[in-house]
Write a protein that holds these residues in place. Structure first.
Motif, short mmCIF file in Angstrom:
data_model
loop_
_atom_site.label_atom_id
_atom_site.label_comp_id
_atom_site.label_asym_id
_atom_site.label_seq_id
_atom_site.Cartn_x
_atom_site.Cartn_y
_atom_site.Cartn_z
N GLY A 173 -2.06 44.72 13.14
CA GLY A 173 -0.96 45.56 12.68
C GLY A 173 0.21 44.73 12.20
O GLY A 173 0.15 43.51 12.15
N THR A 174 1.29 45.42 11.88
CA THR A 174 2.51 44.80 11.37
C THR A 174 3.67 45.13 12.30
O THR A 174 3.84 46.29 12.67
CB THR A 174 2.82 45.31 9.96
OG1 THR A 174 1.69 45.08 9.13
CG2 THR A 174 4.03 44.61 9.37
N VAL A 175 4.47 44.13 12.66
CA VAL A 175 5.64 44.34 13.51
C VAL A 175 6.67 45.15 12.72
O VAL A 175 7.07 44.76 11.63
CB VAL A 175 6.24 43.00 13.97
CG1 VAL A 175 7.55 43.22 14.73
CG2 VAL A 175 5.25 42.23 14.83
N HIS A 176 7.08 46.28 13.30
CA HIS A 176 8.07 47.14 12.66
C HIS A 176 9.46 46.89 13.24
O HIS A 176 10.44 46.87 12.50
CB HIS A 176 7.68 48.60 12.85
CG HIS A 176 8.66 49.57 12.30
ND1 HIS A 176 8.83 49.74 10.94
CD2 HIS A 176 9.54 50.40 12.90
CE1 HIS A 176 9.76 50.64 10.74
NE2 HIS A 176 10.22 51.07 11.91
N SER A 177 9.55 46.71 14.56
CA SER A 177 10.84 46.41 15.19
C SER A 177 10.60 45.71 16.52
O SER A 177 9.52 45.79 17.10
CB SER A 177 11.67 47.68 15.40
OG SER A 177 10.99 48.57 16.25
N ILE A 178 11.65 45.02 16.97
CA ILE A 178 11.63 44.32 18.26
C ILE A 178 12.93 44.71 18.97
O ILE A 178 14.01 44.62 18.38
CB ILE A 178 11.57 42.79 18.06
CG1 ILE A 178 10.35 42.40 17.23
CG2 ILE A 178 11.56 42.07 19.41
CD1 ILE A 178 10.33 40.96 16.75
N TYR A 179 12.81 45.15 20.22
CA TYR A 179 14.00 45.61 20.93
C TYR A 179 13.81 45.43 22.43
O TYR A 179 12.86 44.80 22.88
CB TYR A 179 14.30 47.07 20.58
CG TYR A 179 13.21 48.05 20.92
CD1 TYR A 179 13.23 48.77 22.10
CD2 TYR A 179 12.15 48.26 20.05
CE1 TYR A 179 12.23 49.67 22.42
CE2 TYR A 179 11.14 49.16 20.35
CZ TYR A 179 11.19 49.86 21.53
OH TYR A 179 10.19 50.75 21.85
N ASN A 180 14.73 45.99 23.21
CA ASN A 180 14.70 45.90 24.67
C ASN A 180 14.73 44.44 25.13
O ASN A 180 13.87 43.99 25.88
CB ASN A 180 13.48 46.64 25.23
CG ASN A 180 13.59 46.90 26.71
OD1 ASN A 180 14.68 46.94 27.26
ND2 ASN A 180 12.44 47.07 27.35
N ASN A 181 15.73 43.72 24.65
CA ASN A 181 15.89 42.31 25.01
C ASN A 181 14.69 41.47 24.57
O ASN A 181 14.26 40.57 25.27
CB ASN A 181 16.11 42.18 26.52
CG ASN A 181 17.25 41.27 26.85
OD1 ASN A 181 18.03 40.91 25.97
ND2 ASN A 181 17.34 40.88 28.09
N LYS A 182 14.11 41.84 23.43
CA LYS A 182 12.94 41.17 22.84
C LYS A 182 11.69 41.29 23.71
O LYS A 182 10.78 40.49 23.63
CB LYS A 182 13.23 39.71 22.52
CG LYS A 182 14.30 39.53 21.47
CD LYS A 182 14.47 38.09 21.10
CE LYS A 182 15.52 37.95 20.02
NZ LYS A 182 15.70 36.58 19.60
N GLU A 183 11.63 42.34 24.55
CA GLU A 183 10.46 42.55 25.39
C GLU A 183 9.52 43.64 24.86
O GLU A 183 8.39 43.76 25.31
CB GLU A 183 10.89 42.92 26.81
CG GLU A 183 11.55 41.76 27.53
CD GLU A 183 11.90 42.12 28.96
OE1 GLU A 183 11.46 43.17 29.45
OE2 GLU A 183 12.61 41.33 29.59
N THR A 184 9.98 44.43 23.89
CA THR A 184 9.18 45.52 23.35
C THR A 184 9.06 45.36 21.84
O THR A 184 10.03 45.07 21.15
CB THR A 184 9.83 46.89 23.66
OG1 THR A 184 10.04 46.97 25.08
CG2 THR A 184 8.94 48.03 23.23
N LYS A 239 1.53 41.87 25.26
CA LYS A 239 0.31 42.52 24.76
C LYS A 239 0.15 42.39 23.25
O LYS A 239 -0.70 43.05 22.64
CB LYS A 239 0.29 44.00 25.16
CG LYS A 239 0.32 44.19 26.66
CD LYS A 239 -0.92 43.61 27.29
CE LYS A 239 -0.94 43.84 28.79
NZ LYS A 239 -2.03 43.15 29.44
N VAL A 240 0.97 41.55 22.63
CA VAL A 240 0.95 41.36 21.19
C VAL A 240 0.73 39.88 20.90
O VAL A 240 1.38 39.03 21.52
CB VAL A 240 2.29 41.81 20.57
CG1 VAL A 240 2.34 41.54 19.09
CG2 VAL A 240 2.53 43.28 20.86
N LYS A 241 -0.16 39.58 19.98
CA LYS A 241 -0.44 38.18 19.63
C LYS A 241 -0.30 38.01 18.13
O LYS A 241 -0.91 38.74 17.34
CB LYS A 241 -1.85 37.79 20.08
CG LYS A 241 -2.22 36.37 19.77
CD LYS A 241 -1.41 35.41 20.61
CE LYS A 241 -1.85 33.98 20.35
NZ LYS A 241 -1.06 33.02 21.05
N LYS A 242 0.52 37.06 17.72
CA LYS A 242 0.71 36.78 16.30
C LYS A 242 -0.59 36.27 15.69
O LYS A 242 -1.28 35.45 16.28
CB LYS A 242 1.83 35.75 16.11
CG LYS A 242 2.26 35.56 14.70
CD LYS A 242 3.48 34.66 14.64
CE LYS A 242 3.92 34.44 13.23
NZ LYS A 242 5.13 33.63 13.18
#
Length: 71
Positions: free
Chosen positions: A40-51, A67-70
């Motif tokens: 998939g494609t990262v849409h947003s990163i939030y919650n102190n960069k934890e989500t 749970k996400v791997k580049k």
């Protein structure tokens, strides 16, 4: 007969996920959702960069950073 086992791509990666700091919006990532594997494609990163919100297979879902791997 040998027993079957499940293995995901996460089993092949280091458990500390070294690429966490490198994730950016629009990066391609590997995720598992309901037992299926997706790119998939990262849409947003939030919650102190934890989500991380990821768009894949016409779905938009939040994942914990571990749970996400580049790709």
């Amino acid at each position: 007969m040998q027993g079957a086992f499940n293995m995901s791509l996460f089993d092949l990666f280091d458990s500390d996920n070294e690429n966490i700091e490198e994730l950016k919006i629009d990066d391609k990532v590997y995720v598992e959702y309901q037992g299926e594997s997706y790119i998939g494609t990262v849409h947003s990163i939030y919650n102190n960069k934890e989500t991380v919100n990821v768009i894949f297979d016409n779905m938009h879902t939040a994942f914990h950073i571990s749970k996400v791997k580049k790709v």
